[in-house]
Scaffold this active site. Structure first.
Site, PDB file in Angstrom:
ATOM      1  N   TYR A 144      20.934 107.144 126.979  1.00 25.64           N
ATOM      2  CA  TYR A 144      22.177 107.878 126.731  1.00 25.64           C
ATOM      3  C   TYR A 144      23.015 107.851 127.996  1.00 25.64           C
ATOM      4  O   TYR A 144      22.506 108.086 129.092  1.00 25.64           O
ATOM      5  CB  TYR A 144      21.858 109.331 126.347  1.00 25.64           C
ATOM      6  N   ASP A 239      22.111 104.795 135.790  1.00 28.06           N
ATOM      7  CA  ASP A 239      22.548 106.116 135.359  1.00 28.06           C
ATOM      8  C   ASP A 239      21.460 107.102 135.778  1.00 28.06           C
ATOM      9  O   ASP A 239      20.459 107.271 135.093  1.00 28.06           O
ATOM     10  CB  ASP A 239      22.776 106.121 133.849  1.00 28.06           C
ATOM     11  N   LYS A 267      24.411 116.589 136.533  1.00 23.77           N
ATOM     12  CA  LYS A 267      23.354 117.594 136.425  1.00 23.77           C
ATOM     13  C   LYS A 267      22.988 118.265 137.759  1.00 23.77           C
ATOM     14  O   LYS A 267      23.704 119.161 138.187  1.00 23.77           O
ATOM     15  CB  LYS A 267      22.163 116.994 135.677  1.00 23.77           C
TER      16      LYS A 267
HETATM   17  C1  LIG Z   1      23.371 114.194 130.491  1.00 23.66           C
HETATM   18  C2  LIG Z   1      23.520 112.736 130.685  1.00 23.66           C
HETATM   19  C3  LIG Z   1      24.776 112.088 130.716  1.00 23.66           C
HETATM   20  C4  LIG Z   1      26.042 112.795 130.365  1.00 23.66           C
HETATM   21  O1  LIG Z   1      26.353 113.826 131.222  1.00 23.66           O
HETATM   22  P1  LIG Z   1      27.338 115.000 130.712  1.00 23.66           P
HETATM   23  O2  LIG Z   1      27.533 115.841 131.919  1.00 23.66           O
HETATM   24  O3  LIG Z   1      26.641 115.670 129.581  1.00 23.66           O
HETATM   25  O4  LIG Z   1      28.594 114.319 130.266  1.00 23.66           O
HETATM   26  C5  LIG Z   1      24.817 110.754 131.065  1.00 23.66           C
HETATM   27  N1  LIG Z   1      23.695 110.068 131.332  1.00 23.66           N
HETATM   28  C6  LIG Z   1      22.479 110.644 131.290  1.00 23.66           C
HETATM   29  C7  LIG Z   1      21.292 109.834 131.641  1.00 23.66           C
HETATM   30  C8  LIG Z   1      22.355 111.981 130.939  1.00 23.66           C
HETATM   31  O5  LIG Z   1      21.144 112.523 130.825  1.00 23.66           O
END
Ligand SMILES: *Cc1c(COP(=O)(O)O)cnc(C)c1O
Length: 427
Positions: A144, A239, A267
Site C-alpha cells: 500500500y 516506502d 507515521k
Molecule cells: C500508511 C501508509 C501510507 C499512507 O500514509 P497516509 O499518511 O495514511 O497517507 C503509505 N505507505 C505505507 C507503507 C503506509 O503504511
C-alpha cells in the site's frame, strides 16, 4: 463489555459522515463489528467512551512508537503551541527534524516535508518520472502506498502485469502505466524489467510489507531489485512510511543494507500528528521546486507543532529502545504461538522487530497470494474475543500489530491470556 455510548455515537456519526468514519478500515467492517469511539490513551492503553480499557496494538496505525501521551512529547508540543500553531514560513523545528532524519538515514541527502504518507509517495513518483522522463512504475501486489490514482491497481492474471483497477473513479489510462508484480518474486521483477525496463521510471516497494499483514522480504529480493534499477536507470523508491524509525533507527534500508534512491516517510516522524516526508539523492531531489521544475507544495507542510512532536519522538529513540522493542515483541510472538498451539490452531507469525502479522495457516506467508490462502475468515472472531478480553487489535487481518516502548511484560502476559481465550473460541 458495555459499549452503549460507542454505539450511539456511531449511529449519529453515520448521519453526517460517510460510513461514520474518516478512514474506511476504522469502521470495523473487516471484522464484522462496530467501531469503538476512543476517548483517551496513556502508555500502552486506550480507553473508549464507555470507560473500557484496552491494551492497544494499533498505536494510531504505527506512529506512536513511544505509546500514548508520552510526557516528554506532550510537554514539547504544549510549549510549542503556546507560541503559535502555524506560520506558513520556515521554522527552526523543520530544520531540526530534517537534520535528525538525514543523520539517521544516510541515503536521504535532501528531503521535503508533506502532510501524509500519501503525499510523500505521490510526490516521489512525480519526481522519479521527471528525473527519468519515463511514465511507467512497478509496484507489488499487497503493498500500500496511499491512495493516489495510479497506486490503486491490483495484479491481473499472469506474471508481472499491467494493473487492473482497484477502485472506481480511477481512469484506466492512469493505471495503464502501473505494472504490478508479486512480492518476493524475483522472476516477476526480472520479467517486468525485461519487458519494460527502459520505460520504468520507478520501482516502489515497502521493504517490509506492512499492509497485507506483515511480510518480510526474502533474502536477495531487495538486492535484486536494487541491481535491476541501477542497470536500467530506474529510480528505486522505498516506502518506509511504516518501517522508518520502526524496525530500526535507519529504517528497513539499514536492516537489510539496501540503499534506495528515494525514501518515503510518515507515521512515526510525525509523533502522532499528520506528517510525511520524501527524500533521497541530491541530484534527484534538486529537480523539486524551487530549485527545479517539479511542482510540489503544501499550506501546512512542515507545520511547527507536528515537527516538534516528530523531533521529541525521534530524539527519545535510542538503541536500547529498539533492543527493548525486540525483546518484548519476540516474547509476544512466542506467547501467540504457544497460545495457538495449546488450542490446536494452525498459525504462522511473521515478525520484523515490533511489527507482527498473524496468519491462520501453517504454511509460509511470503506474498499476497499466500496471505489470501490463509484462513482470513477466522480473524473476525479472533478479533472480537480479544477485544472483549481487553486487547485492541487492528480491525483487519491485513494490518500490522505494533508494539511501543510503553508496552510492558505484564501487558504481553495479559495479551497471551486473552489470545488463549480467543483461539479457544474459534472451535
Ligand atoms: C500508511 C501508509 C501510507 C499512507 O500514509 P497516509 O499518511 O495514511 O497517507 C503509505 N505507505 C505505507 C507503507 C503506509 O503504511
Amino acid at each position: 463489555m458495555e459499549t452503549d455510548r460507542s454505539k450511539k455515537l456511531y449511529r449519529l456519526a453515520k448521519r453526517v459522515m460517510v460510513g461514520g468514519v474518516s478512514s474506511p478500515v476504522r469502521s470495523f467492517s473487516a471484522v464484522k463489528g462496530e467501531p469503538l469511539f476512543i476517548k483517551r490513551g496513556y502508555g500502552s492503553k486506550v480507553y473508549d467512551v464507555d470507560g473500557n480499557e484496552f491494551i492497544d496494538y494499533v498505536l494510531s496505525w504505527g506512529p506512536l512508537i513511544l505509546g500514548h501521551s508520552n510526557r516528554k512529547v506532550l510537554n514539547s508540543i504544549i510549549k510549542r503551541i503556546r507560541m503559535g500553531t502555524s506560520f506558513g514560513a520556515p521554522s527552526e523545528a523543520e530544520l531540526l527534524l530534517a537534520e535528525e532524519i538525514c543523520s539517521s538515514i544516510p541515503s536521504i541527502e535532501r528531503l521535503r516535508f508533506v502532510n501524509s504518507g500519501t503525499e510523500a509517495t505521490m510526490s516521489a513518483i512525480r519526481l522519479a518520472r521527471a528525473h527519468t522522463s519515463r511514465n511507467k512504475i512497478l509496484k507489488f501486489e499487497g503493498c500500500y502506498h496511499g491512495h493516489a490514482d495510479y497506486f490503486l491497481a491490483k495484479a491481473g492474471s499472469g506474471l508481472a502485469t499491467y494493473g487492473v483497477l482497484a477502485s472506481e473513479g480511477v481512469p484506466e489510462d492512469v493505471v495503464a502505466n502501473t505494472i504490478v508484480a508479486r512480492y518476493n518474486s524475483i522472476a516477476d521483477v526480472e520479467d517486468a524489467f525485461s519487458r519494460f525496463g527502459t520505460q520504468l521510471a520507478a520501482v516502489i516497494i515497502e521493504p517490509v510489507a506492512g499492509n497485507m499483514g506483515v511480510v518480510p522480504p526474502r533474502p536477495g529480493f531487495l538486492e535484486k531489485i536494487r541491481k535491476l534499477c541501477t542497470l536500467n536507470d530506474t529510480v528505486l523508491i522505498f516506502d518506509e512510511v511504516i518501517t522508518g524509525f520502526r524496525v530500526s533507527k535507519g529504517g528497513a534500508q539499514s536492516l537489510y543494507n539496501v540503499k534506495p534512491d528515494i525514501t518515503c516517510l510518515g507515521k512515526i516522524i510525525g509523533g502522532g500528528f499528520p506528517v510525511g516526508a520524501f527524500g533521497g539523492k541530491k541530484e534527484i531531489m534538486q529537480r523539486l521546486a524551487p530549485e527545479g521544475k517539479v511542482y510540489q507544495a503544501g499550506t501546512l507542510s512542515g507545520n511547527p507543532v507536528a515537527m516538534t512532536a516528530g523531533i521529541a519522538t525521534l530524539s527519545m529513540l535510542k538503541a536500547r529502545d529498539y533492543r527493548y522493542l525486540e525483546e518484548i515483541s519476540s516474547l509476544l510472538e512466542t506467547e501467540i504461538l504457544a497460545a495457538a498451539e495449546s488450542k490446536r490452531i494452525p498459525l504462522t507469525v511473521n515478525r520484523v522487530g515490533s511489527m507482527l502479522g498473524i496468519f491462520f495457516t501453517e504454511d509460509q506467508v511470503y506474498n499476497f497470494q499466500t496471505v489470501a490462502k490463509s484462513k482470513l475468515n477466522l480473524f473476525p472472531s479472533f478479533h472480537r474475543t480479544s477485544l472483549e478480553n481487553g486487547v485492541y487489535l487492528p480491525p483487519s487481518p491485513f494490518e500490522s500489530i505494533f508494539l511501543s516502548t510503553a508496552h510492558s511484560y505484564e501487558d504481553v502476559q495479559r495479551t497471551a491470556v486473552a489470545f488463549k481465550k480467543a483461539f479457544g473460541d474459534l472451535h
